[in-house]
Design an enzyme around this catalytic site. Structure first.
Site, PDB file in Angstrom:
ATOM      1  N   SER A 202      34.013  29.530 -55.987  1.00 56.57           N
ATOM      2  CA  SER A 202      33.132  29.549 -57.269  1.00 56.57           C
ATOM      3  C   SER A 202      31.948  28.249 -56.948  1.00 56.57           C
ATOM      4  O   SER A 202      32.516  27.140 -56.445  1.00 56.57           O
ATOM      5  CB  SER A 202      33.916  29.390 -58.475  1.00 56.57           C
ATOM      6  OG  SER A 202      33.129  29.099 -59.563  1.00 56.57           O
TER       7      SER A 202
ATOM      8  N   TYR B 154      39.740  24.931 -63.596  1.00 55.05           N
ATOM      9  CA  TYR B 154      39.130  25.938 -62.699  1.00 55.05           C
ATOM     10  C   TYR B 154      38.613  25.779 -61.507  1.00 55.05           C
ATOM     11  O   TYR B 154      39.040  26.431 -60.530  1.00 55.05           O
ATOM     12  CB  TYR B 154      38.484  27.036 -63.576  1.00 55.05           C
ATOM     13  CG  TYR B 154      37.803  28.190 -62.981  1.00 55.05           C
ATOM     14  CD1 TYR B 154      38.347  29.166 -62.503  1.00 55.05           C
ATOM     15  CD2 TYR B 154      36.546  28.119 -62.543  1.00 55.05           C
ATOM     16  CE1 TYR B 154      37.939  30.209 -61.835  1.00 55.05           C
ATOM     17  CE2 TYR B 154      35.796  29.193 -61.994  1.00 55.05           C
ATOM     18  CZ  TYR B 154      36.574  30.243 -61.518  1.00 55.05           C
ATOM     19  OH  TYR B 154      35.839  31.066 -60.791  1.00 55.05           O
TER      20      TYR B 154
ATOM     21  N   LYS C 292      39.863  26.470 -57.378  1.00 55.09           N
ATOM     22  CA  LYS C 292      39.332  27.219 -56.256  1.00 55.09           C
ATOM     23  C   LYS C 292      38.936  26.200 -55.180  1.00 55.09           C
ATOM     24  O   LYS C 292      39.020  26.598 -53.930  1.00 55.09           O
ATOM     25  CB  LYS C 292      37.771  27.612 -57.093  1.00 55.09           C
ATOM     26  CG  LYS C 292      37.937  28.545 -58.150  1.00 55.09           C
ATOM     27  CD  LYS C 292      38.371  30.159 -57.417  1.00 55.09           C
ATOM     28  CE  LYS C 292      38.674  31.430 -58.443  1.00 55.09           C
ATOM     29  NZ  LYS C 292      38.864  32.406 -57.750  1.00 55.09           N
TER      30      LYS C 292
HETATM   31  N1  UFG Z   1      25.666  30.166 -73.168  1.00 54.00           N
HETATM   32  C1  UFG Z   1      25.233  30.291 -74.302  1.00 54.00           C
HETATM   33  N2  UFG Z   1      25.824  30.965 -75.269  1.00 54.00           N
HETATM   34  C2  UFG Z   1      26.750  31.882 -74.807  1.00 54.00           C
HETATM   35  C3  UFG Z   1      27.112  31.951 -73.480  1.00 54.00           C
HETATM   36  C4  UFG Z   1      26.710  30.837 -72.780  1.00 54.00           C
HETATM   37  O1  UFG Z   1      24.172  29.344 -74.840  1.00 54.00           O
HETATM   38  O2  UFG Z   1      27.131  32.467 -75.610  1.00 54.00           O
HETATM   39  C5  UFG Z   1      24.883  29.158 -71.971  1.00 54.00           C
HETATM   40  C6  UFG Z   1      26.033  28.205 -71.256  1.00 54.00           C
HETATM   41  O3  UFG Z   1      26.120  27.145 -72.230  1.00 54.00           O
HETATM   42  C7  UFG Z   1      25.579  28.008 -69.972  1.00 54.00           C
HETATM   43  C8  UFG Z   1      24.582  29.495 -69.833  1.00 54.00           C
HETATM   44  O4  UFG Z   1      24.422  30.087 -70.891  1.00 54.00           O
HETATM   45  O5  UFG Z   1      24.265  27.094 -70.357  1.00 54.00           O
HETATM   46  C9  UFG Z   1      25.470  30.404 -68.832  1.00 54.00           C
HETATM   47  O6  UFG Z   1      26.872  30.383 -69.215  1.00 54.00           O
HETATM   48  P1  UFG Z   1      27.831  31.325 -68.839  1.00 54.00           P
HETATM   49  O7  UFG Z   1      29.296  31.169 -69.437  1.00 54.00           O
HETATM   50  O8  UFG Z   1      27.204  32.647 -68.654  1.00 54.00           O
HETATM   51  O9  UFG Z   1      27.960  30.640 -67.362  1.00 54.00           O
HETATM   52  P2  UFG Z   1      28.634  29.399 -66.676  1.00 54.00           P
HETATM   53  O10 UFG Z   1      27.459  28.829 -66.153  1.00 54.00           O
HETATM   54  O11 UFG Z   1      29.321  28.657 -67.782  1.00 54.00           O
HETATM   55  O12 UFG Z   1      29.851  30.012 -65.697  1.00 54.00           O
HETATM   56  C10 UFG Z   1      29.774  30.352 -64.309  1.00 54.00           C
HETATM   57  C11 UFG Z   1      30.857  31.414 -64.250  1.00 54.00           C
HETATM   58  C12 UFG Z   1      32.113  30.781 -64.055  1.00 54.00           C
HETATM   59  C13 UFG Z   1      31.776  29.528 -62.946  1.00 54.00           C
HETATM   60  C14 UFG Z   1      30.632  28.522 -63.441  1.00 54.00           C
HETATM   61  C15 UFG Z   1      30.404  27.499 -62.502  1.00 54.00           C
HETATM   62  O13 UFG Z   1      31.091  32.321 -65.106  1.00 54.00           O
HETATM   63  O14 UFG Z   1      33.259  31.449 -63.561  1.00 54.00           O
HETATM   64  O15 UFG Z   1      29.418  29.448 -63.550  1.00 54.00           O
HETATM   65  O16 UFG Z   1      29.825  26.491 -62.912  1.00 54.00           O
HETATM   66  F1  UFG Z   1      32.861  28.627 -62.850  1.00 54.00           F
END
Ligand code: UFG
Length: 319
Positions: free
Chosen positions: A114, A138, A142
């Site tokens: 990841s 997490y 990984k």
């Molecule tokens: N976000 C919102 N509202 C939501 C969901 C997400 O504003 O309801 C924002 C988050 O704050 C972030 C962006 O959208 O800025 C993307 O969020 P995600 O949860 O879709 O994805 P992440 O970047 O947090 O996570 C992804 C993978 C993880 C991995 C991570 C690595 O899903 O498994 O990238 O940084 F670990």
């Protein structure tokens, strides 16, 4: 090849398994269904409902050429609250797989690593040589497996590929089955935005509008699950050794740009409420994908619009 896919009843694993079958491979899915869905196992796969710690029984029963290991606990926030479950499942569980592979002479593994291994890096785009300083249990689990794979590959002659996924989105829709995100607790941006746009009455929280990015919201590198799955098939052909490979488009989109894409695709407004930053969210994560091209001959083919379009079709197919 005869391939075992762990986590093949999950979102990404089911798409990988479906593509393997379409390409003529012989696929056994193992999944404990703790978060996966039995009906996501693609037609044509053999399915064994079991824990990854019991994989030795599967490897003893049939000759296997490769394991593609996706079964894992994968929620960053949950990992902060329950680190023991993450270390046990993601690290101890994976070591059990590696030891069973050695015992049964399975020579290759493709591992779902990841972008979370990198943590909050300043170097953008992120290269595989960038410092890995995970900011969550997490990401740490990984990275721990990636380090173990280096040693196992070196000492035991394994061919191992760690695919470091950036933000996976989209769905695979076929005549027979649809494969998409069906998480019990949905934390990801695109499915949450689609849920809000779809008139569920839910307002999507937009986490953080004061990041040092062009529009103040986080920038991420989104990759279509179909493109991602293709890389797993290509990774089955690498030479022995441990190869770490980023998988992303190589370009970033802000949360607001993703919301614009959702409105374009659905023709519906996304009700949002601006909220404070979510713990542990780095401002920007964009992949360098040059190594994926050089090592695997892999290039992304589907853009953000296609990801949102396919995720929307999948969302509608579930109503
Ligand atoms: N976000 C919102 N509202 C939501 C969901 C997400 O504003 O309801 C924002 C988050 O704050 C972030 C962006 O959208 O800025 C993307 O969020 P995600 O949860 O879709 O994805 P992440 O970047 O947090 O996570 C992804 C993978 C993880 C991995 C991570 C690595 O899903 O498994 O990238 O940084 F670990």
């Amino acid at each position: 090849m005869r391939v075992v896919v762990t986590g093949g009843a999950g979102y990404i694993g089911s798409v990988v398994a479906a593509q393997l079958i379409a390409a003529g491979h012989e696929v056994t899915v193992i999944d404990d269904l703790s978060t996966g869905h039995a009906d996501a196992v693609p037609a044509g796969a053999r399915f064994v409902q079991t824990s990854i710690t019991e994989i030795g029984d599967v490897l003893a029963a049939v000759p296997v050429d490769a394991v593609i290991h996706l079964a894992a606990k994968s929620l960053v926030g949950e990992s902060v609250v329950e680190p023991a479950a993450y270390w046990r499942n993601n690290v101890v569980g994976t070591l059990a797989i590696l030891d069973a592979m050695r015992a049964h002479g399975v020579p290759r593994i493709v591992f779902s690593s990841s972008a979370a291994t990198y943590g909050d890096v300043t170097e953008q785009p992120i290269r595989e040589t960038s410092a890995a300083r995970p900011t969550s249990p997490y990401g740490a689990t990984k990275l721990a497996v990636d380090l173990a794979l280096t040693d196992y590959a070196h000492q035991y002659g394994l061919a191992a590929v760690s695919l470091r996924y950036f933000n996976v989105a989209g769905a695979l829709l076929t005549e027979r089955q649809n494969f998409g995100e069906r998480h019990g607790t949905e934390t990801h941006l695109i499915p949450n935005a689609l849920l809000a746009a779809g008139g569920s009455g839910v307002t999507m929280k937009l986490f953080g509008t004061d990041y040092p990015t062009p529009d103040g919201t986080c920038v991420r590198d989104y990759i279509h699950v179909v493109d991602l799955a293709v890389a797993h098939l290509l990774a089955l052909d690498v030479e022995p050794g441990h190869h770490i490979v980023n998988l992303g488009q190589g370009s970033g989109y802000s949360v607001r740009q993703v919301l614009d894409a959702v409105q374009d695709v659905t023709g519906l407004p996304v009700p949002i409420a601006e909220a404070p930053r979510r713990d542990g969210d780095p401002a920007t994560l964009v992949a360098s994908n040059e190594k994926a091209l050089a090592l695997l001959g892999w290039k992304p083919t589907l853009d953000l619009h296609a990801m949102v379009r396919d995720a929307w079709r999948f969302h509608q197919s579930q109503l």
